[in-house]
Design an enzyme around this catalytic site. Structure first.
Site, PDB file in Angstrom:
ATOM      1  N   LYS A 387       0.759  -1.045   0.100  1.00 51.71           N
ATOM      2  CA  LYS A 387      -0.028   0.249   0.230  1.00 51.71           C
ATOM      3  C   LYS A 387       0.945   1.078   0.018  1.00 51.71           C
ATOM      4  O   LYS A 387       1.775   1.381   0.818  1.00 51.71           O
ATOM      5  CB  LYS A 387      -0.977  -0.086   1.415  1.00 51.71           C
ATOM      6  CG  LYS A 387      -1.505   1.148   1.433  1.00 51.71           C
ATOM      7  CD  LYS A 387      -2.323   1.358   2.834  1.00 51.71           C
ATOM      8  CE  LYS A 387      -3.045   2.693   3.111  1.00 51.71           C
ATOM      9  NZ  LYS A 387      -3.156   2.678   4.805  1.00 51.71           N
ATOM     10  N   TYR A 487      -9.163   0.057  -0.461  1.00 51.57           N
ATOM     11  CA  TYR A 487     -10.376   0.604   0.155  1.00 51.57           C
ATOM     12  C   TYR A 487     -10.248   1.690   1.245  1.00 51.57           C
ATOM     13  O   TYR A 487     -10.814   1.825   2.246  1.00 51.57           O
ATOM     14  CB  TYR A 487     -11.157  -0.594   0.590  1.00 51.57           C
ATOM     15  CG  TYR A 487     -11.495  -1.721  -0.204  1.00 51.57           C
ATOM     16  CD1 TYR A 487     -12.474  -1.587  -1.210  1.00 51.57           C
ATOM     17  CD2 TYR A 487     -10.576  -2.649  -0.354  1.00 51.57           C
ATOM     18  CE1 TYR A 487     -12.479  -2.507  -2.330  1.00 51.57           C
ATOM     19  CE2 TYR A 487     -10.793  -3.736  -1.287  1.00 51.57           C
ATOM     20  CZ  TYR A 487     -11.498  -3.637  -2.244  1.00 51.57           C
ATOM     21  OH  TYR A 487     -11.849  -4.781  -3.414  1.00 51.57           O
ATOM     22  N   HIS A 488      -9.058   2.427   1.284  1.00 52.89           N
ATOM     23  CA  HIS A 488      -8.740   3.337   2.188  1.00 52.89           C
ATOM     24  C   HIS A 488      -8.956   4.736   1.956  1.00 52.89           C
ATOM     25  O   HIS A 488      -8.282   5.742   1.986  1.00 52.89           O
ATOM     26  CB  HIS A 488      -7.243   3.113   2.795  1.00 52.89           C
ATOM     27  CG  HIS A 488      -7.097   2.030   3.568  1.00 52.89           C
ATOM     28  ND1 HIS A 488      -5.684   1.571   3.847  1.00 52.89           N
ATOM     29  CD2 HIS A 488      -7.872   0.977   3.847  1.00 52.89           C
ATOM     30  CE1 HIS A 488      -5.802   0.533   4.523  1.00 52.89           C
ATOM     31  NE2 HIS A 488      -7.346   0.032   4.593  1.00 52.89           N
ATOM     32  N   TYR A 489     -10.032   4.737   1.018  1.00 49.62           N
ATOM     33  CA  TYR A 489     -10.119   6.177   0.314  1.00 49.62           C
ATOM     34  C   TYR A 489     -10.905   7.145   1.391  1.00 49.62           C
ATOM     35  O   TYR A 489     -11.131   6.966   2.467  1.00 49.62           O
ATOM     36  CB  TYR A 489     -11.161   6.112  -0.626  1.00 49.62           C
ATOM     37  CG  TYR A 489     -12.472   5.295  -0.412  1.00 49.62           C
ATOM     38  CD1 TYR A 489     -13.512   5.957   0.366  1.00 49.62           C
ATOM     39  CD2 TYR A 489     -12.442   3.993  -0.870  1.00 49.62           C
ATOM     40  CE1 TYR A 489     -14.753   4.981   0.494  1.00 49.62           C
ATOM     41  CE2 TYR A 489     -13.698   3.191  -0.843  1.00 49.62           C
ATOM     42  CZ  TYR A 489     -14.718   3.645   0.011  1.00 49.62           C
ATOM     43  OH  TYR A 489     -15.720   2.770   0.136  1.00 49.62           O
ATOM     44  N   HIS A 490     -10.599   8.427   1.068  1.00 46.39           N
ATOM     45  CA  HIS A 490     -10.758   9.564   2.223  1.00 46.39           C
ATOM     46  C   HIS A 490     -10.703  10.835   1.532  1.00 46.39           C
ATOM     47  O   HIS A 490     -10.524  11.145   0.386  1.00 46.39           O
ATOM     48  CB  HIS A 490      -9.555   9.397   3.261  1.00 46.39           C
ATOM     49  CG  HIS A 490      -8.206   9.481   2.677  1.00 46.39           C
ATOM     50  ND1 HIS A 490      -7.606   8.306   1.937  1.00 46.39           N
ATOM     51  CD2 HIS A 490      -7.188  10.642   2.640  1.00 46.39           C
ATOM     52  CE1 HIS A 490      -6.246   8.689   1.640  1.00 46.39           C
ATOM     53  NE2 HIS A 490      -6.097   9.874   1.793  1.00 46.39           N
TER      54      HIS A 490
END
Length: 549
Positions: A387, A487-490
């Site tokens: 990541k 899936y760590h969108y922010h």
């Protein structure tokens, strides 16, 4: 803004949740306050209205209910309706199950051509994610047997590849190789943020499921600036309901905790956002021209490598992580079970969405050809992912239409910043070194090397981005061609741009945003611990403000 949580506060948090008067609480999965939105009255009043019962929202609601009336509006269903689906063995299948509007996972495809999903369930992303929670001593971990054999191999490989020192078991984010926590118990059962509602006061909280919020309501009468006073939401039968803040209490607030996609989307649908863009979509009235709503969207690129094993492997999600001295993280898992029928259903859903969004026909043709090849995924394999930290690359979110149940248009601009690309190359190089290490040799077939395994990914339908022949030898091109999401969108409602340091929306009264949309970057190797802590921390802060009012 960095959210620092002291060790003392962590202790207080644990003590509060554990020693809260359990005799006045409902047990997880048996909440008397959990109801379908079809049972909601036409009009109701609460001290706090929380939009979204996800990772932050559940912790926030449980805290606020100790001294106020709370309404939680969750657009999805309950994870307790199908507990087996949340178990570790069903991780991949639950994530890709996008069969209908009641599925816990909602597919969206960014304008960058990367498949992504949004949680549509009480507990949010903690129901769908790999469970990594980044604290017990090493001896405790050894005694319980939580650290699997495959994880030990990855640990040895990371150390041999130079990701040092070995830090043992820790929740702390420190350089080197470590073993982190997980929200799965030793039997493989998941414990989501929804379980935190066990500590809510059942007499002061109501949680409506399948409640789709369409608009936040504002008043400007007698105020120098807009003030939120309620919401309009729709139940599964199409009936609209109104929930308003307690009229006589000036301390009441509407709180958006709908996540990095829905929170900026709902602000726009409610008339708060870039005025020109809202006008194009017929949003009326425009409450406040807020050009930074939807800006600063970020998503950490992920690149997996699958390592077929000549030996049986156990099911293990992320447990060991390498944190090198460059901005990339290396994590590992093994033995994932993937249903072929659900895989095909997922890609059929992709095709339907592509047609709806009028993506180029060649993208659809490429995906169809990939489906014809078959998608047999072996479970006798390990996986190592990297990541990219941050990231530095930023994008934006815009409305497609005024339907809150539809996905907005999201562009993340993966690898727009060259430093992100450099960190991807460093991370993949480290993974190659791990796979080629002596410590890993017994769990891969003879003659297999790291670079060769990377190239296998190029043939898989993992995204809609073009492939280049140079990807087989140029890691920079490989990074751009094989981008996936972790899936760590922010972003979209960032601190200092859309909300202040107390998460209050700038220019508007009685409205906060408390979720990952406020983040300037993704925290650590996995954000869920920080997001849950944010909900708890802000809940306590709001209650202190309430008492002092």
């Amino acid at each position: 803004m960095d959210l620092y949580i002291s060790p003392l506060f962590r202790l207080i948090l644990v003590a509060t949740f554990i020693f809260h008067d359990s005799c006045s609480s409902d047990k997880a999965g048996y909440y008397s306050f959990l109801k379908d939105a079809t049972s909601a009255p036409t009009l109701s009043h609460f001290d706090y209205i929380i939009i979204g019962g996800g990772t932050a929202g559940s912790a926030l609601a449980a805290t606020l209910s100790q001294n106020a009336t709370v309404l939680v509006l969750e657009r999805g269903g309950s994870p307790y309706d199908n507990p087996a689906a949340t178990d570790i063995g069903n991780f991949a299948n639950t994530l890709i199950n996008i069969t209908d509007l009641n599925s816990w996972s909602q597919l969206f495809i960014s304008e960058d051509g990367v498949f992504n999903t949004r949680a549509r369930v009480l507990g949010g992303g903690t129901v769908l994610n790999a469970g990594f929670y980044s604290r017990a001593e090493d001896e405790f971990v050894a005694e319980t047997g939580w650290l699997r054999e495959r994880s030990k191999l990855l640990t040895n490989g990371l150390l041999e590849a130079g990701v040092t020192p070995y830090n043992g078991f820790t929740y702390e984010h420190i350089y080197g190789t470590k073993v982190g926590g997980t929200i799965f118990d030793r039997d493989g059962h998941r414990h989501t943020a929804a379980d935190l509602l066990e500590y809510a006061n059942p007499n002061t909280i109501v949680v409506y499921l399948h409640a789709s919020v369409h608009k936040i309501l504002f008043t400007t009468k007698g105020n120098s600036r807009p003030k939120a006073y309620g919401v309009i939401f729709q139940d599964a039968n199409g009936v609209f309901h109104t929930a308003e803040l307690t009229v006589q209490d000036a301390r009441s607030e509407v709180i958006l905790s709908a996540g990095a996609i829905a929170s900026p989307q709902l602000l726009m649908l409610s008339g708060v956002g870039p005025a020109a863009h809202l006008a194009v979509h017929g949003v009326n009235p425009i409450i406040l021209d807020h050009p930074m709503v939807g800006q600063g969207m970020g998503d950490n690129p992920m690149h997996p490598v699958f390592i077929p094993s000549p030996k049986p492997v156990e099911v293990s999600l992320v447990q060991v992580v390498g944190i090198p001295n460059f901005a990339s993280y290396i994590e590992g898992g093994s033995g994932l079970s993937l249903s072929i029928s659900l895989t095909r259903t997922f890609f059929n859903g992709v095709l339907d969405l592509l047609n709806k969004l009028k993506f180029p026909s060649q993208s659809i043709s490429k995906l169809l050809k990939s489906l014809d090849l078959g998608l047999n995924v072996t479970t006798q394999a390990g996986v190592i992912i990297q990541k990219v930290s941050g990231p530095l690359s930023r994008g934006h979110l815009e409305l497609r239409n005024t339907n809150p149940d539809d996905n907005p248009s999201v562009t993340f601009n993966y690898y727009q910043d060259p430093e992100d690309l450099n960190n991807c190359v460093k991370g993949l190089s480290a993974i190659i070194n791990v796979i080629d290490s002596k410590g890993y040799s017994s769990y891969k077939y003879p003659g297999v090397n790291g670079r060769g395994l990377l190239n296998l990914i190029l043939a898989l339908p993992i995204n809609l981005r073009p492939r280049h022949i140079t990807s087989t030898f140029d890691l920079k091109q490989y990074c751009m061609d094989t981008t996936m999401t972790i899936y760590h969108y922010h972003g979209g409602c960032q601190v200092g741009k859309v909300v202040d340091n107390d998460y209050k929306v700038l220019g508007i009264d009685a409205l906060r945003v408390i979720d990952a949309s406020t983040f300037l970057k993704s925290p650590g190797t996995n954000p869920q611990a920080t997001i849950m802590m944010l909900g708890r921390y802000m809940g306590q802060k709001i209650l202190r403000e309430r008492e002092a009012f």
